[in-house]
Scaffold this active site. Structure first.
Site, PDB file in Angstrom:
ATOM      1  N   GLU A   1       0.859  -1.177   0.000  1.00 44.53           N
ATOM      2  CA  GLU A   1       0.000   0.000   0.000  1.00 44.53           C
ATOM      3  C   GLU A   1       0.897   1.230   0.000  1.00 44.53           C
ATOM      4  O   GLU A   1       1.736   1.402   0.885  1.00 44.53           O
ATOM      5  CB  GLU A   1      -0.918   0.020   1.225  1.00 44.53           C
ATOM      6  CG  GLU A   1      -2.054  -0.991   1.148  1.00 44.53           C
ATOM      7  CD  GLU A   1      -3.037  -0.865   2.299  1.00 44.53           C
ATOM      8  OE1 GLU A   1      -2.798  -0.034   3.202  1.00 44.53           O
ATOM      9  OE2 GLU A   1      -4.029  -1.600   2.303  1.00 44.53           O
TER      10      GLU A   1
ATOM     11  N   ASP B   1      -5.648   9.517   9.101  1.00 46.76           N
ATOM     12  CA  ASP B   1      -4.263   9.287   9.478  1.00 46.76           C
ATOM     13  C   ASP B   1      -3.908   9.967  10.788  1.00 46.76           C
ATOM     14  O   ASP B   1      -4.265  11.123  11.021  1.00 46.76           O
ATOM     15  CB  ASP B   1      -3.324   9.805   8.378  1.00 46.76           C
ATOM     16  CG  ASP B   1      -3.514   9.057   7.074  1.00 46.76           C
ATOM     17  OD1 ASP B   1      -3.649   7.828   7.134  1.00 46.76           O
ATOM     18  OD2 ASP B   1      -3.546   9.701   6.013  1.00 46.76           O
TER      19      ASP B   1
END
Length: 272
Positions: free
Chosen positions: A49, A60
């Site tokens: 990824e 995030d």
């Protein structure tokens, strides 16, 4: 069959689970990513990824935000990320690569590089570079049928997140458009936060599989070999991101690849 589907089929036949590391493209050095990707494959990665840097991420945590900000300061955007995948493909034609990020860079790319007769410049260019899947955090499944169809027409998968709060209805919506694998966020919060409750993950996965037939990867909070091994008993894949980013943060340029490779080798041994 996509490269992602072929990888999971092969692993299942071997009785093995997928190891999926996440790294931010262009971090910790602007030019290190293709080399780093090769090192992660050597360490045992089955799928990579690759995070597309974005200024306003919603999923995030501080570690990956910091990495993204550093990559942005280097001038890394979608154009550069696609170029990195193209470079990686010069020596690796088998390991699936998934771009993970947010809607803004994808849609800006389409605006900037729109071409007559091309539904999505991003989809076309990503496919030609060798991208195998796309995970757009802020694309809801009910609005993605055309995008998913365009990706499938270019031999790419559309991957979605599921969370502890996902309803049965949401899982059914994801099942209609998702392919490759789905990514179960193992905790409530952003990447790298909180302590992973393995019992809760074990309880959730059978419920997910009632609705979704694609493989299920688990991430957010997996930081060591022991936890990865525990999760692999119930999941089809283990995803590790923030821990890798932390390990790379202070490494000199010449040690980045070895650091990632050695860490992933430890995880791979535990999974096997």
């Amino acid at each position: 069959m996509s490269r992602i589907a072929a990888t999971f089929t092969s692993l299942k036949a071997q009785g093995r689970k997928a190891l999926i590391p996440f790294v931010t493209a262009g971090y910790p050095y602007a030019d290190v990513t293709p080399e780093l990707m090769h090192a992660m494959v050597a360490g045992g990665a089955d799928v990579i990824e690759l995070g597309v840097p974005f200024s306003d991420p919603s999923a995030d945590g501080p570690v990956i935000q910091k990495a993204g900000n550093k990559a942005l300061a280097f001038g890394i955007g979608m154009v550069q990320v696609i170029a990195m995948v193209r470079e990686f493909r010069k020596a690796n034609s088998t390991t699936p690569v998934v771009l993970m990020g947010y809607a803004n860079p994808v849609e800006r790319y389409d605006q900037k590089f729109a071409r007559e007769g091309v539904a999505s410049a991003f989809v076309k260019d990503a496919s030609e570079a060798g991208v195998d899947g796309v995970l757009i955090v802020d694309y809801p499944p009910e609005e993605c049928e055309a995008f998913a169809a365009d990706l499938r027409a270019h031999h790419m998968d559309l991957i979605f997140l599921l969370a502890p709060t996902s309803t049965d209805e949401r899982m059914q919506q994801v099942a209609r458009v998702a392919s490759g694998y789905v990514y179960y966020v193992s905790l409530k919060g952003v990447t790298g936060s909180g302590a992973l409750d393995t019992n809760a993950v074990e309880a959730m996965l059978p419920r997910i599989r009632q609705h979704i037939s694609t493989p299920v990867g688990v991430g957010f909070g997996i930081r060591d070999a022991a936890t990865a091994k525990t999760i692999s008993k119930v999941a089809d894949a283990v995803v590790i991101g923030s821990k890798i980013i932390q390990l790379l943060e202070d490494q000199p340029r010449e040690q980045v690849a070895n650091t990632a490779q050695n860490f992933l080798r430890e995880i791979r041994l535990a999974l096997d």
